[in-house]
Design a protein around this motif. Structure first.
Motif, PDB file in Angstrom:
ATOM      1  N   MET A   1      67.023  77.113  38.588  1.00  0.00           N
ATOM      2  CA  MET A   1      67.675  76.103  39.261  1.00  0.00           C
ATOM      3  C   MET A   1      65.879  75.331  39.913  1.00  0.00           C
ATOM      4  SD  MET A   1      69.880  74.861  41.398  1.00  0.00           S
ATOM      5  CE  MET A   1      70.923  72.556  41.390  1.00  0.00           C
ATOM      6  N   GLU A   2      65.013  74.774  39.072  1.00  0.00           N
ATOM      7  CA  GLU A   2      64.205  73.836  39.787  1.00  0.00           C
ATOM      8  C   GLU A   2      64.001  73.508  41.214  1.00  0.00           C
ATOM      9  OE1 GLU A   2      61.491  72.664  37.200  1.00  0.00           O
ATOM     10  OE2 GLU A   2      61.033  74.782  35.902  1.00  0.00           O
ATOM     11  N   TYR A   3      65.087  73.388  41.544  1.00  0.00           N
ATOM     12  CA  TYR A   3      66.252  71.932  43.196  1.00  0.00           C
ATOM     13  C   TYR A   3      64.917  70.633  42.553  1.00  0.00           C
ATOM     14  CZ  TYR A   3      67.772  76.482  44.194  1.00  0.00           C
ATOM     15  OH  TYR A   3      67.927  77.945  44.040  1.00  0.00           O
ATOM     16  N   LEU A   4      64.292  69.982  41.418  1.00  0.00           N
ATOM     17  CA  LEU A   4      63.533  69.108  41.405  1.00  0.00           C
ATOM     18  C   LEU A   4      63.710  67.839  41.794  1.00  0.00           C
ATOM     19  CD1 LEU A   4      60.903  68.772  40.244  1.00  0.00           C
ATOM     20  CD2 LEU A   4      61.617  67.859  38.338  1.00  0.00           C
ATOM     21  N   LYS A   5      64.963  67.329  41.669  1.00  0.00           N
ATOM     22  CA  LYS A   5      65.277  66.081  42.077  1.00  0.00           C
ATOM     23  C   LYS A   5      65.063  66.646  43.295  1.00  0.00           C
ATOM     24  CE  LYS A   5      69.599  63.053  42.325  1.00  0.00           C
ATOM     25  NZ  LYS A   5      71.090  62.530  41.777  1.00  0.00           N
ATOM     26  N   ILE A   6      66.250  66.542  44.294  1.00  0.00           N
ATOM     27  CA  ILE A   6      66.101  67.190  45.765  1.00  0.00           C
ATOM     28  C   ILE A   6      65.076  67.033  46.465  1.00  0.00           C
ATOM     29  CG2 ILE A   6      66.694  69.389  46.431  1.00  0.00           C
ATOM     30  CD1 ILE A   6      68.015  66.759  48.146  1.00  0.00           C
ATOM     31  N   ARG A   7      63.675  68.195  45.657  1.00  0.00           N
ATOM     32  CA  ARG A   7      62.399  68.516  46.115  1.00  0.00           C
ATOM     33  C   ARG A   7      61.284  66.665  46.131  1.00  0.00           C
ATOM     34  NH1 ARG A   7      60.216  72.939  43.468  1.00  0.00           N
ATOM     35  NH2 ARG A   7      58.719  73.513  45.040  1.00  0.00           N
ATOM     36  N   LYS A   8      61.776  66.015  45.285  1.00  0.00           N
ATOM     37  CA  LYS A   8      61.204  65.039  45.181  1.00  0.00           C
ATOM     38  C   LYS A   8      62.170  63.540  46.199  1.00  0.00           C
ATOM     39  CE  LYS A   8      59.319  64.504  39.995  1.00  0.00           C
ATOM     40  NZ  LYS A   8      59.624  63.817  38.998  1.00  0.00           N
ATOM     41  N   GLU A   9      63.115  63.532  46.848  1.00  0.00           N
ATOM     42  CA  GLU A   9      63.649  62.877  47.315  1.00  0.00           C
ATOM     43  C   GLU A   9      62.993  63.432  48.316  1.00  0.00           C
ATOM     44  OE1 GLU A   9      68.005  60.575  48.554  1.00  0.00           O
ATOM     45  OE2 GLU A   9      67.800  63.302  48.292  1.00  0.00           O
ATOM     46  N   LEU A  10      62.578  64.468  48.479  1.00  0.00           N
ATOM     47  CA  LEU A  10      62.252  64.531  50.760  1.00  0.00           C
ATOM     48  C   LEU A  10      60.612  64.652  50.553  1.00  0.00           C
ATOM     49  CD1 LEU A  10      63.739  67.536  52.610  1.00  0.00           C
ATOM     50  CD2 LEU A  10      61.333  67.580  52.642  1.00  0.00           C
ATOM     51  N   ALA A  11      59.993  64.365  49.285  1.00  0.00           N
ATOM     52  CA  ALA A  11      58.312  64.187  49.139  1.00  0.00           C
ATOM     53  C   ALA A  11      58.459  62.877  49.684  1.00  0.00           C
ATOM     54  CB  ALA A  11      58.110  64.762  48.292  1.00  0.00           C
TER      55      ALA A  11
END
Length: 205
Positions: A1-11
């Protein structure tokens, strides 16, 4: 799992904080829960919020240990996780260094309210004493402030900045924005009050 969505949102919200002028250089940090897990997303240490990407957002467990991503989490991870554990009703945390709010905190005052909106939405915002960044003392002071004031969703930090919490990153960010703009309005209001007679003379035609 890359957690891409939540990482993009926080950035993305880190970019918003920087663009509003609420932090400088690599200061400040944001975090949030990873939905459906016991994990958290948090900004990497020593990264400028303006230029950071999702690769600069780390996924950590409840102890602050990295489970996904490369790098070292923010040195303030301790108070982020401590407050989010204390407040399970909240999912996001914003810590930044806005100028006017720091000015209020440095004078050892709670946030004054200048509008009905700030009074209703922001509510009471207490202040905590100064402590070194990244220290155990600061971590405990921040956690204790939210523990001792369960009705509060924001605090001022003397010589440091502010912390806000919210159900979402957007709500935590909006609260930080309202805190700083309220502090700014209070400073403007004080200046005008001090120079009221001079300003009144300027209104005469």
């Amino acid at each position: 799992m890359e957690y891409l969505k939540i990482r993009k949102e926080l950035a993305e919200f880190c970019h918003y904080v920087y663009e509003k002028g609420y932090t400088q250089a690599s200061g400040g940090n944001l975090s949030c829960r990873v939905p459906g897990t016991d994990l958290f997303a948090i900004k990497k240490t020593a990264v400028n919020m303006r230029t950071m990407t999702e690769q600069d957002v780390l996924i950590v467990d409840g102890n602050g240990s990295v489970v996904y991503g490369d790098g070292v989490p923010s040195k303030e991870t301790g108070f982020h996780l401590g407050v989010l554990k204390l407040r399970p009703d909240m999912n996001a945390f914003v810590h930044c260094h806005p100028n006017f709010a720091i000015g209020i905190a440095n004078n050892e005052m709670e946030l004054p309210h200048t509008t009905v909106t700030s009074r209703k939405i922001v509510g009471r915002v207490p202040w905590i004493p100064s402590a070194p960044a990244g220290s155990d003392a600061l971590r405990e002071a921040v956690i204790d402030a939210f523990r001792s004031n369960p009705e509060c969703n924001a605090i001022l930090m003397k010589e440091h900045g502010i912390c806000t919490i919210g159900v979402t990153l957007e709500k935590a960010y909006n609260l930080a924005d309202l805190v700083e703009q309220t502090a700014r309005q209070a400073c403007i209001q004080t200046f005008i009050a001090e120079h009221r007679e001079t300003i009144l003379k300027m209104t005469k035609i």
